[in-house]
Design an enzyme around this catalytic site. Structure first.
Site, mmCIF file in Angstrom:
data_model
loop_
_atom_site.group_PDB
_atom_site.id
_atom_site.type_symbol
_atom_site.label_atom_id
_atom_site.label_comp_id
_atom_site.label_asym_id
_atom_site.label_seq_id
_atom_site.Cartn_x
_atom_site.Cartn_y
_atom_site.Cartn_z
ATOM 1 N N HIS A 186 39.445 30.124 32.175
ATOM 2 C CA HIS A 186 39.675 30.190 33.343
ATOM 3 C C HIS A 186 39.379 32.106 33.579
ATOM 4 C CE1 HIS A 186 42.822 27.449 32.530
ATOM 5 N NE2 HIS A 186 41.637 26.915 33.460
ATOM 6 N N CYS B 264 28.301 46.867 47.532
ATOM 7 C CA CYS B 264 28.176 46.306 49.309
ATOM 8 C C CYS B 264 27.970 47.486 49.737
ATOM 9 C CB CYS B 264 28.939 45.274 49.680
ATOM 10 S SG CYS B 264 28.409 43.339 48.954
#
Ligand SMILES: [Zn+2]
Length: 395
Positions: A234, A273
């Site tokens: 996970h 970004c």
């Protein structure tokens, strides 16, 4: 993604379970370096040499590789009837009627050569990391919520949920980076050092396994068979990933808005970004947009970004005939795909001409009827008690 557990000692600072308190009360702090091992007592109790004459301490080798040796090894272990129960609550004073089960547990932990472990939150609660589902100490109970707090469709549905999610992430991150490995984690490292640990599938996101020098590698090499020991089913909470450029960074709790950090952002943007955007802007290029980040954990209603690679490893292990022991520990198998993984692997260990593998379920609460139905008669032994005690079984 959350895993249930059976261990209830989840307070901070560390609160050793009763079974360990009895033996280690004079030096609890040293557990993280070298837990005390009452070897003499254990050996006396087990009369181990009588059970496995070929594996006395002098003759014993953890690197038995020839098939001849392996056959001898398996032949020397007395297998209990399916679903036999061993209680560790009184360890090391095992009940007289459970002594043969105790010997069996000792044998398989020391003699099996290719071990797979499927672990849940129960192995980490000893380190002060709470599980999700425990009635009083679990995260859901403490946060007065349910699994919706880990559901991708819910956590960004409104600001209040996002804030709660951020607080949970910051809290878990803080506990995880400050946590020390437990005796059970040390057992994993020991098995890996002895080259007997084939794989650890962990449902835990605390990354405690990455603190183990012989287990820590998590990068999945796609070469078949050349997979890392550790598979984080996970994800983990120690890093963040951008949903646009996929860049991975170390988790920075200061960037997340919480009630204690109002200057953070509810949904932080990706710095990589942003940097690319400013370069494109200066160069006169059109905007491509900026992604957002969150911890690299897999939520409910979300596809694991390494799902295909993990499926390859599971398929590989399930077909591997050399696996001789499956340990399911610290989990009540509430997550369907984890239950399926265990079921398939247990079935594989028991079927086929050469399959004489061993399967044990370790938990401090008995398995549910659903678990018993899942495994039918493929569980060799159900070990009830604190999994941390198992460290004492390794010679
Ligand atoms: Zn990005």
């Amino acid at each position: 993604m959350a895993s249930s557990t059976s261990n209830s000692s989840s307070t901070v600072p560390l609160t050793p379970p009763n079974t360990l308190k009895r033996k280690q009360q004079h030096n609890v702090e040293s557990l993280n370096v070298s837990p005390l091992k009452p070897k003499l007592l254990l050996h006396d109790l087990l009369q181990y040499e009588k059970l496995t004459p070929t594996s006395s301490p002098e003759k014993k080798s953890h690197k038995l590789t020839s098939s001849k040796n392996k056959r001898k090894l398996n032949g020397s272990i007395r297998r209990p009837i399916p679903n036999s129960t061993l209680s560790l609550d009184c360890y090391p004073m095992i009940k007289p009627n459970e002594k043969s089960h105790n010997k069996y547990l000792h044998c398989i932990l020391n003699e099996c050569q290719n071990i797979v472990v499927v672990a849940g939150a129960g192995i980490s609660t000893y380190a002060g990391i709470p599980d999700f589902r425990s009635k009083n100490s679990g995260l859901y109970s403490k946060n007065k919520c349910n699994k919706s707090l880990m559901d991708l469709n819910m956590i960004y549905s409104n600001e209040s949920m996002t804030l709660k999610f951020n607080e949970l992430m910051v809290s878990l991150y803080s506990k995880s980076i400050n946590a020390k490995i437990t005796p059970f984690h040390q057992l994993l490292d020991k098995l890996a050092e002895q080259k007997r640990l084939k794989r650890v599938y962990t449902q835990n996101i605390d990354s405690l396994e990455t603190k183990l020098p012989h287990v820590m590698e998590t990068q999945i090499n796609k070469t078949k068979g050349n997979y890392p020991i550790l598979v984080q089913l996970h994800g983990n909470i120690s890093e963040t990933r951008c949903n646009k450029c996929n860049n991975i960074r170390k988790f920075d709790p200061n960037r997340l808005q919480t009630s204690e950090n109002p200057k953070g952002r509810l949904i932080p943007s990706c710095l990589e970004c942003e940097e690319l955007e400013s370069v494109r802007s200066i160069a006169g290029l059109r905007s491509k947009g900026v992604g957002t980040i969150r911890p690299t954990i897999t939520l409910y209603n979300e596809v694991h970004n390494k799902g295909d690679a993990i499926a390859d490893i599971i398929n590989y292990d399930t077909k591997l005939k050399s696996i001789d022991l499956l340990i399911i520990v610290g989990t009540m198998l509430s997550i369907p795909h984890v239950k399926k993984l265990c079921q398939n692997m247990a079935h594989s260990l028991k079927n086929g001409r050469r399959r004489k593998g061993h399967v044990i379920f370790v938990s401090n609460e008995p398995p549910t009827q659903s678990i018993l139905n899942t495994f039918k008669d493929t569980l060799d032994m159900i070990v009830i008690g604190d999994c941390q005690t198992l460290y004492n079984y390794i010679d």
